[in-house]
Scaffold this motif. Structure first.
Motif, PDB file in Angstrom:
ATOM      1  N   HIS A  65       0.828  -1.214   0.000  1.00  9.25           N
ATOM      2  CA  HIS A  65       0.000   0.000   0.000  1.00  9.25           C
ATOM      3  C   HIS A  65       0.857   1.257   0.000  1.00  9.25           C
ATOM      4  O   HIS A  65       0.338   2.350  -0.210  1.00  9.25           O
ATOM      5  N   GLY A 116      -6.755  -0.126  -0.334  1.00 11.52           N
ATOM      6  CA  GLY A 116      -7.416  -1.392  -0.031  1.00 11.52           C
ATOM      7  C   GLY A 116      -8.176  -1.932  -1.240  1.00 11.52           C
ATOM      8  O   GLY A 116      -8.136  -3.123  -1.529  1.00 11.52           O
ATOM      9  N   HIS A 152       1.804 -13.208   4.551  1.00 11.68           N
ATOM     10  CA  HIS A 152       0.966 -12.659   3.476  1.00 11.68           C
ATOM     11  C   HIS A 152       1.828 -12.247   2.289  1.00 11.68           C
ATOM     12  O   HIS A 152       1.461 -12.463   1.141  1.00 11.68           O
ATOM     13  N   ARG A 164      -6.978  -1.634  11.065  1.00 13.15           N
ATOM     14  CA  ARG A 164      -6.785  -2.157   9.717  1.00 13.15           C
ATOM     15  C   ARG A 164      -8.037  -1.890   8.876  1.00 13.15           C
ATOM     16  O   ARG A 164      -9.156  -1.931   9.368  1.00 13.15           O
ATOM     17  N   MET A 188      -8.141 -13.875   3.567  1.00 18.48           N
ATOM     18  CA  MET A 188      -8.764 -12.760   4.263  1.00 18.48           C
ATOM     19  C   MET A 188      -9.807 -13.260   5.249  1.00 18.48           C
ATOM     20  O   MET A 188     -10.479 -14.264   4.998  1.00 18.48           O
ATOM     21  N   TYR A 224      -4.838 -13.067  -1.664  1.00 16.46           N
ATOM     22  CA  TYR A 224      -4.762 -12.883  -0.218  1.00 16.46           C
ATOM     23  C   TYR A 224      -5.809 -13.707   0.521  1.00 16.46           C
ATOM     24  O   TYR A 224      -6.983 -13.699   0.139  1.00 16.46           O
ATOM     25  N   TYR A 277      -9.579  -3.094   4.971  1.00 20.48           N
ATOM     26  CA  TYR A 277      -9.391  -3.840   3.730  1.00 20.48           C
ATOM     27  C   TYR A 277     -10.685  -3.855   2.939  1.00 20.48           C
ATOM     28  O   TYR A 277     -11.714  -3.382   3.435  1.00 20.48           O
ATOM     29  N   GLY A 303      -8.243  -7.619  -0.461  1.00 26.08           N
ATOM     30  CA  GLY A 303      -7.945  -8.567   0.606  1.00 26.08           C
ATOM     31  C   GLY A 303      -6.737  -8.217   1.444  1.00 26.08           C
ATOM     32  O   GLY A 303      -6.510  -8.829   2.481  1.00 26.08           O
ATOM     33  N   PHE A 304      -5.951  -7.229   1.021  1.00 25.61           N
ATOM     34  CA  PHE A 304      -4.772  -6.831   1.803  1.00 25.61           C
ATOM     35  C   PHE A 304      -5.182  -5.860   2.902  1.00 25.61           C
ATOM     36  O   PHE A 304      -5.936  -4.922   2.668  1.00 25.61           O
ATOM     37  N   GLN A 305      -4.656  -6.097   4.117  1.00 27.86           N
ATOM     38  CA  GLN A 305      -5.022  -5.244   5.250  1.00 27.86           C
ATOM     39  C   GLN A 305      -4.137  -4.002   5.295  1.00 27.86           C
ATOM     40  O   GLN A 305      -2.946  -4.094   5.544  1.00 27.86           O
ATOM     41  N   VAL A 306      -4.733  -2.854   5.059  1.00 29.88           N
ATOM     42  CA  VAL A 306      -3.992  -1.593   5.065  1.00 29.88           C
ATOM     43  C   VAL A 306      -4.055  -0.999   6.474  1.00 29.88           C
ATOM     44  O   VAL A 306      -5.146  -0.811   7.010  1.00 29.88           O
TER      45      VAL A 306
END
Lengths: 209, 290
Positions: free
Chosen positions: A125, B28, B146, B213, B184, B182, B215, B33-36
Motif C-alpha cells: 500500500h 485497499g 501474506h 486495519r 482474508m 490474499y 481492507y 484482501g490486503f489489510q492496510v
C-alpha cells in the motif's frame, strides 16, 4: 522562484466537507469499477495548467502526509505549487520515487511507472498513485480490460493513457501486489485503473459479421 | 443564555482523519484482501463495538446517501439503532431499515438476504482482521506470510479439523481467498453468507478500529472459501424454514420462547422477514378478495 502571497491564490473547495466527500466517492467508485468514468462536479478554479478535476482530487486526498511530485509543466508554474501548499500543506518533491501522488498535466508528461514508488511485498500500500489530466485526450486504441471490479470484459479506448503505455502497465500488473494505481481525470469525471486491472490490446480477428 | 453547543464536523471525524481513512480505502480497493494499516481514531463508542465500521462509514457517507445498519441481521438492536441515530445526527444522512433502499449498509456479522446491487457499499465491522492471528500471534510474521503468499498454516488448521471432527469445524469468520491472492478474514459472518461475497455487485469495505486495519473487496471479485478437493467448503444450511415468514434458504436464529426449553427458528434478517411477511399477507388478502 517568485513569492506568491496567499491573497493571490484562487480558492479551494467552495464547500470543503461535501466537495471532498463527493470527489473521494467518485475516485473510490472509479478504482472499484475500473474503466467506468465516475462523475465529478466541483466549482473551482485552480491555477493553470492544473485542471479542475485534478485539483479537486489533490484537495480531496492530499495533506502534509503525502509528498506530491509535479510534472515539469506544473512545476514551471509557481502558483500551482503555492496553491497546493496553501490548501493541502503537502510537500512538493523533486524525486518522483519519493512521491505518494504523482501529478501529470497531460498523458505525454507522465513519468514512467517503473520510476514511481511501487511499495514492497509486505507493504504494497506504500506505492504511489499516478494522476494524469486526460482532459480531451484521444483514445489510443481498442483495449480489453479484465480484473476485479469488471464483470467479464470491459472494452475501452484508453483515452488519456501515455504512448507505449501498455507494456509498462503489463509490467506493473505483473508485480502484484506491488504496483502503481492510476487515476485519469477528465473535465467532469474520473476514471480509475488499479494495479489489479489487466489491459490487453483488442484484436478484432473474430468479428466478421 | 444557552450553554455552549458542540458542533461536530459533518460525519463526526475531522477532515484530516477522513483523508487518512480514504487513502487507506483506495489502496485497499486496489489490493483486494490486503489489510492496510490506518490511524484509527476515537469515536464515541468503545473499541469492539464497531469503531472501524463507524470510521469507514463516516469517511464514505454524504448527504445523498441512505444508511442501513444491522447487527447480526437485525435493524432494531441497541448497537444498530444507536449507530443509525449517530449518523442521522452527525452526517445528516437519511437512514432506512430496508436493504433495497440503502446505499450504504453497515453490518455486524451478517450480509442481508436481499441481493445487493451495484449502487451499494457494504461496511463490515471487523474484530480480528488477521485470518492467521490464532495460528501465528506475531504481527511481523503474519505480514511476512501474506507477502510470501504462505498460507500452509491455514490449510494445516483446516486439515486438523477434518482429522479430528471429520469436517471443517469453522462456522463463522470462515477464511476466504480474495482474487486468488490474499487469504482474508470475512469478519464473523456465518459461513452461510460466504458465497454472497463472491462476485458481488456491491463494493465491500472492512474496518477494524481496535486493530487499526482497513481492507476491501471490489465488486465482481472472486472470493473463494478455502477447502480441499475431497473436503470442499460447505456453507451452513438449515432444514427448517422461518417460523414467522416461512422463508427457506435464509439464515435462522434460534430464539428461546419459554423457560421449558422451547425454541423457535426465525429469520436473522429482520428486514427480509418483515417484507416477506407483508408481501405474503398482501397476496393472501388479494386472494381472499378475489
Amino acid at each position: 522562484m517568485s513569492i506568491v502571497i496567499p491573497q493571490n491564490l484562487t480558492p479551494g473547495f467552495a464547500n470543503p466537507v461535501r466537495d471532498a466527500q463527493q470527489v473521494f466517492r467518485a475516485v473510490l467508485e472509479a478504482l472499484a469499477r475500473p474503466t467506468t468514468p465516475q462523475h465529478v462536479n466541483v466549482d473551482m478554479l485552480p491555477p493553470a495548467p492544473l485542471g479542475v478535476t485534478v485539483g479537486a482530487v489533490i484537495l480531496a486526498l492530499c495533506d502534509e502526509q503525502t509528498p506530491i511530485w509535479l510534472d515539469p509543466a506544473l512545476r514551471g508554474a509557481p502558483e500551482v505549487s503555492a496553491w497546493i501548499a496553501f490548501h493541502t500543506g503537502a510537500r512538493i518533491v523533486e524525486q518522483v520515487d519519493d512521491a505518494a501522488f504523482a501529478i501529470a498535466s497531460s498523458p505525454s508528461t507522465a513519468p514512467r511507472l517503473a520510476d514511481l514508488a511501487r511499495g514492497t511485498d509486505e507493504e504494497p500500500h506504500r506505492s504511489a498513485t499516478l494522476v494524469i489530466d486526460a482532459c480531451c485526450a484521444p483514445g489510443i486504441g481498442s483495449l480489453k480490460a479484465t480484473g476485479p471490479g469488471i464483470p467479464g470484459v470491459a472494452h475501452w479506448d484508453g483515452a488519456g493513457l501515455p504512448n507505449e503505455f501498455l507494456t509498462q502497465w503489463q509490467e506493473n500488473h505483473s508485480i502484484f501486489p506491488r504496483g502503481i494505481d492510476l487515476i485519469l481525470t477528465a473535465e467532469t469525471a474520473v476514471l480509475g485503473l488499479p494495479r489489479t486491472t489487466a489491459l490487453n490490446a483488442h484484436t478484432d480477428e473474430k468479428r466478421n459479421t | 443564555m444557552s450553554g455552549p453547543r458542540i458542533v461536530y464536523n459533518e460525519g463526526y471525524l475531522d477532515e484530516q482523519t477522513k483523508r487518512v481513512v480514504r487513502r487507506a480505502l483506495l489502496k485497499g480497493v486496489a489490493i483486494p484482501g490486503f489489510q492496510v494499516p490506518f490511524a484509527s481514531r476515537e469515536v464515541p463508542m468503545p473499541r469492539g463495538w464497531g469503531t472501524g465500521g463507524v470510521q469507514l462509514t463516516a469517511s464514505v457517507i454524504g448527504p445523498a446517501d441512505t444508511l442501513k445498519v444491522i447487527d447480526q441481521g437485525a435493524d432494531d438492536t441497541t448497537n444498530a439503532v444507536s449507530i443509525r441515530a449517530f449518523f442521522e445526527k452527525v452526517a445528516g444522512a437519511d437512514s432506512t431499515t430496508r436493504t433495497d433502499h440503502a446505499t450504504i449498509i453497515q453490518t455486524r456479522h451478517r450480509i442481508p438476504e436481499t441481493p445487493l446491487t451495484e449502487n451499494q457499499i457494504v461496511v463490515y465491522q471487523v474484530p480480528i482482521p488477521e485470518p492467521l492471528r490464532f495460528l501465528e500471534p506475531r504481527e511481523t510474521e503474519t505480514r511476512r506470510l501474506h507477502a510470501l503468499e504462505e498460507y500452509g498454516l491455514m490449510y494445516v488448521k483446516l486439515y486438523e479439523d477434518i482429522a479430528k471432527y471429520g469436517h471443517i469445524a469453522k462456522t463463522y469468520d470462515y477464511p476466504v481467498l480474495v482474487n486468488g491472492r490474499y487469504v482474508m478474514a470475512p469478519s464473523p459472518i456465518p459461513s452461510f453468507d460466504n458465497p454472497k461475497m463472491h462476485q458481488s455487485p456491491a463494493l465491500q469495505l472492512f474496518g477494524a478500529g481496535r486493530e487499526k486495519r482497513i481492507y476491501a473487496i471490489p465488486p465482481y471479485t472472486d472470493v473463494e472459501s478455502l477447502g480441499f478437493e475431497d473436503f470442499p467448503f460447505e456453507p451452513q444450511s438449515f432444514d427448517q424454514s422461518c417460523e414467522i415468514c416461512e422463508s427457506t434458504e435464509v439464515y435462522l436464529d434460534e430464539v428461546l420462547i419459554d423457560d421449558q426449553g422451547g425454541v423457535m427458528f426465525v429469520c436473522s434478517d429482520t428486514d427480509h422477514c418483515e417484507r416477506t411477511l407483508t408481501t405474503r399477507d398482501h397476496d393472501h388478502i388479494t386472494e381472499v378478495n378475489a
